[in-house]
Write a protein that holds these residues in place. Structure first.
Motif, PDB file in Angstrom:
ATOM      1  N   VAL A 116       0.864  -1.173   0.000  1.00  0.00           N
ATOM      2  CA  VAL A 116       0.000   0.000   0.000  1.00  0.00           C
ATOM      3  C   VAL A 116       0.906   1.230   0.000  1.00  0.00           C
ATOM      4  N   SER A 117       0.654   2.118  -0.942  1.00  0.00           N
ATOM      5  CA  SER A 117       1.507   3.297  -1.093  1.00  0.00           C
ATOM      6  C   SER A 117       0.867   4.540  -0.488  1.00  0.00           C
ATOM      7  N   LEU A 118       1.708   5.487  -0.145  1.00  0.00           N
ATOM      8  CA  LEU A 118       1.238   6.795   0.314  1.00  0.00           C
ATOM      9  C   LEU A 118       1.072   7.681  -0.922  1.00  0.00           C
ATOM     10  N   GLU A 119      -0.030   7.470  -1.613  1.00  0.00           N
ATOM     11  CA  GLU A 119      -0.332   8.243  -2.820  1.00  0.00           C
ATOM     12  C   GLU A 119      -0.845   9.619  -2.407  1.00  0.00           C
ATOM     13  N   THR A 120      -0.230  10.676  -2.935  1.00  0.00           N
ATOM     14  CA  THR A 120      -0.640  12.030  -2.576  1.00  0.00           C
ATOM     15  C   THR A 120      -1.424  12.727  -3.677  1.00  0.00           C
ATOM     16  N   ASP A 121      -1.576  12.062  -4.827  1.00  0.00           N
ATOM     17  CA  ASP A 121      -2.393  12.613  -5.914  1.00  0.00           C
ATOM     18  C   ASP A 121      -3.847  12.269  -5.626  1.00  0.00           C
ATOM     19  N   VAL A 122      -4.582  13.235  -5.106  1.00  0.00           N
ATOM     20  CA  VAL A 122      -5.952  13.000  -4.649  1.00  0.00           C
ATOM     21  C   VAL A 122      -6.856  12.532  -5.783  1.00  0.00           C
ATOM     22  N   SER A 123      -6.564  12.927  -7.009  1.00  0.00           N
ATOM     23  CA  SER A 123      -7.397  12.549  -8.145  1.00  0.00           C
ATOM     24  C   SER A 123      -7.385  11.046  -8.397  1.00  0.00           C
ATOM     25  N   LYS A 124      -6.425  10.322  -7.824  1.00  0.00           N
ATOM     26  CA  LYS A 124      -6.334   8.876  -7.996  1.00  0.00           C
ATOM     27  C   LYS A 124      -7.112   8.098  -6.940  1.00  0.00           C
ATOM     28  N   TYR A 125      -7.673   8.786  -5.952  1.00  0.00           N
ATOM     29  CA  TYR A 125      -8.380   8.109  -4.876  1.00  0.00           C
ATOM     30  C   TYR A 125      -9.767   7.663  -5.339  1.00  0.00           C
ATOM     31  N   ASP A 126     -10.185   6.490  -4.900  1.00  0.00           N
ATOM     32  CA  ASP A 126     -11.557   6.040  -5.106  1.00  0.00           C
ATOM     33  C   ASP A 126     -12.504   6.990  -4.378  1.00  0.00           C
ATOM     34  N   SER A 127     -13.689   7.213  -4.950  1.00  0.00           N
ATOM     35  CA  SER A 127     -14.624   8.182  -4.373  1.00  0.00           C
ATOM     36  C   SER A 127     -15.080   7.787  -2.967  1.00  0.00           C
ATOM     37  N   LEU A 128     -15.235   6.482  -2.707  1.00  0.00           N
ATOM     38  CA  LEU A 128     -15.633   6.051  -1.370  1.00  0.00           C
ATOM     39  C   LEU A 128     -14.495   6.211  -0.368  1.00  0.00           C
ATOM     40  N   LEU A 129     -13.265   6.059  -0.835  1.00  0.00           N
ATOM     41  CA  LEU A 129     -12.114   6.318   0.025  1.00  0.00           C
ATOM     42  C   LEU A 129     -12.061   7.795   0.394  1.00  0.00           C
ATOM     43  N   VAL A 130     -12.368   8.661  -0.544  1.00  0.00           N
ATOM     44  CA  VAL A 130     -12.409  10.100  -0.258  1.00  0.00           C
ATOM     45  C   VAL A 130     -13.441  10.398   0.821  1.00  0.00           C
ATOM     46  N   ASP A 131     -14.631   9.789   0.711  1.00  0.00           N
ATOM     47  CA  ASP A 131     -15.670  10.002   1.723  1.00  0.00           C
ATOM     48  C   ASP A 131     -15.177   9.589   3.112  1.00  0.00           C
ATOM     49  N   ALA A 132     -14.545   8.419   3.187  1.00  0.00           N
ATOM     50  CA  ALA A 132     -14.057   7.930   4.482  1.00  0.00           C
ATOM     51  C   ALA A 132     -12.946   8.827   5.017  1.00  0.00           C
ATOM     52  N   LEU A 133     -12.037   9.232   4.154  1.00  0.00           N
ATOM     53  CA  LEU A 133     -10.924  10.084   4.583  1.00  0.00           C
ATOM     54  C   LEU A 133     -11.422  11.425   5.099  1.00  0.00           C
ATOM     55  N   CYS A 134     -12.401  12.021   4.412  1.00  0.00           N
ATOM     56  CA  CYS A 134     -12.927  13.310   4.857  1.00  0.00           C
ATOM     57  C   CYS A 134     -13.641  13.188   6.201  1.00  0.00           C
ATOM     58  N   ALA A 135     -14.358  12.088   6.404  1.00  0.00           N
ATOM     59  CA  ALA A 135     -15.031  11.892   7.691  1.00  0.00           C
ATOM     60  C   ALA A 135     -14.015  11.723   8.812  1.00  0.00           C
ATOM     61  N   ARG A 136     -12.939  10.978   8.554  1.00  0.00           N
ATOM     62  CA  ARG A 136     -11.902  10.799   9.572  1.00  0.00           C
ATOM     63  C   ARG A 136     -11.205  12.129   9.863  1.00  0.00           C
ATOM     64  N   LEU A 137     -10.964  12.902   8.829  1.00  0.00           N
ATOM     65  CA  LEU A 137     -10.333  14.205   9.031  1.00  0.00           C
ATOM     66  C   LEU A 137     -11.242  15.124   9.836  1.00  0.00           C
ATOM     67  N   ALA A 138     -12.550  15.065   9.569  1.00  0.00           N
ATOM     68  CA  ALA A 138     -13.494  15.863  10.355  1.00  0.00           C
ATOM     69  C   ALA A 138     -13.472  15.446  11.822  1.00  0.00           C
ATOM     70  N   ALA A 139     -13.382  14.139  12.066  1.00  0.00           N
ATOM     71  CA  ALA A 139     -13.306  13.654  13.450  1.00  0.00           C
ATOM     72  C   ALA A 139     -12.047  14.172  14.141  1.00  0.00           C
ATOM     73  N   ASP A 140     -10.939  14.184  13.420  1.00  0.00           N
ATOM     74  CA  ASP A 140      -9.682  14.644  14.009  1.00  0.00           C
ATOM     75  C   ASP A 140      -9.652  16.163  14.189  1.00  0.00           C
ATOM     76  N   LEU A 141     -10.443  16.881  13.385  1.00  0.00           N
ATOM     77  CA  LEU A 141     -10.469  18.342  13.482  1.00  0.00           C
ATOM     78  C   LEU A 141     -11.481  18.850  14.513  1.00  0.00           C
ATOM     79  N   ALA A 142     -12.446  18.013  14.875  1.00  0.00           N
ATOM     80  CA  ALA A 142     -13.561  18.480  15.696  1.00  0.00           C
ATOM     81  C   ALA A 142     -13.128  19.048  17.040  1.00  0.00           C
ATOM     82  N   GLN A 143     -12.268  18.336  17.742  1.00  0.00           N
ATOM     83  CA  GLN A 143     -11.881  18.791  19.078  1.00  0.00           C
ATOM     84  C   GLN A 143     -11.047  20.075  19.036  1.00  0.00           C
TER      85      GLN A 143
END
Length: 201
Positions: A116-143
């Motif tokens: 598994v690579s640390l891909e930084t080109d966001v355009s290559k991400y699966d759309s469902l992966l983007v949804d999950a990543l944004c939700a996790r980022l929101a959780a980490d930003l909330a506090q």
């Protein structure tokens, strides 16, 4: 579909009801906090599952300095390496090896891996992966942004649901490899197969 880091961040901020930012270098708290946590959050989500859009294969170069003991050779991991899925030389991941720092130690004379690579080109991400990543980022930003444990827990629950959906769909496209990789790594580490940490309390 997000195509850049700033779009990922702004989707996460929208989930929290926080105004969007124009750049991660903006002189405001949402931008400064997001710039600090984005890379670590992305790596955590990427390591949670062998996402098809992030899988790469590589033939590793042998390091000129052999291990001091234990193994005959060591091989240099790719700079974007995040998680080992298989050692291709043997067809399985069960060949004796040890990951230490930026190297794989082994008695093999050559080393080909799937990872598994640390891909930084966001355009290559699966759309469902983007949804999950944004939700996790929101959780980490909330506090840090809202000082709200309840919102953080709500975002974490959203992340768990979106992660479960994304992993299920992703696994259907490559079921056998995904299930074997997750099972072997989880059993080796002695962790449950969900790869999801419990929500903060």
């Amino acid at each position: 579909m997000a195509t850049s880091d700033i779009e990922l961040v702004n989707r996460s901020l929208a989930l929290l009801g926080v105004d969007s930012v124009t750049s991660l270098s903006d002189n405001n708290k949402p931008a400064s906090v997001a710039s600090i946590i984005l890379d670590d959050t992305r790596s955590a989500v990427f390591r949670s599952h062998p996402w098809n859009c992030l899988i790469k294969r590589a033939s590793l170069p042998k390091d000129v300095v052999a291990p001091a003991y234990g193994y005959a050779n060591k091989f240099v991991l790719p700079s974007d390496y995040l998680r080992l899925l298989a050692i291709e030389d043997s067809g399985t991941i069960s060949t004796p090896y040890q990951i230490e720092g930026a190297f794989i130690l082994s008695d093999n004379d050559s080393m080909k891996i799937k990872y598994v690579s640390l891909e930084t080109d966001v355009s290559k991400y699966d759309s469902l992966l983007v949804d999950a990543l944004c939700a996790r980022l929101a959780a980490d930003l909330a506090q840090p942004l809202l000082q709200s444990t309840s919102i953080m827990q709500e975002m974490w629950r959203m992340y768990e649901l979106k992660l479960r959906e994304a992993r299920f769909v992703d696994a259907q496209e490559n079921a056998q490899d995904v299930l074997e990789a997750d099972y072997w790594i989880d059993s080796r580490l002695g962790t449950p197969n969900t790869n999801i940490s419990p929500p903060p309390r």
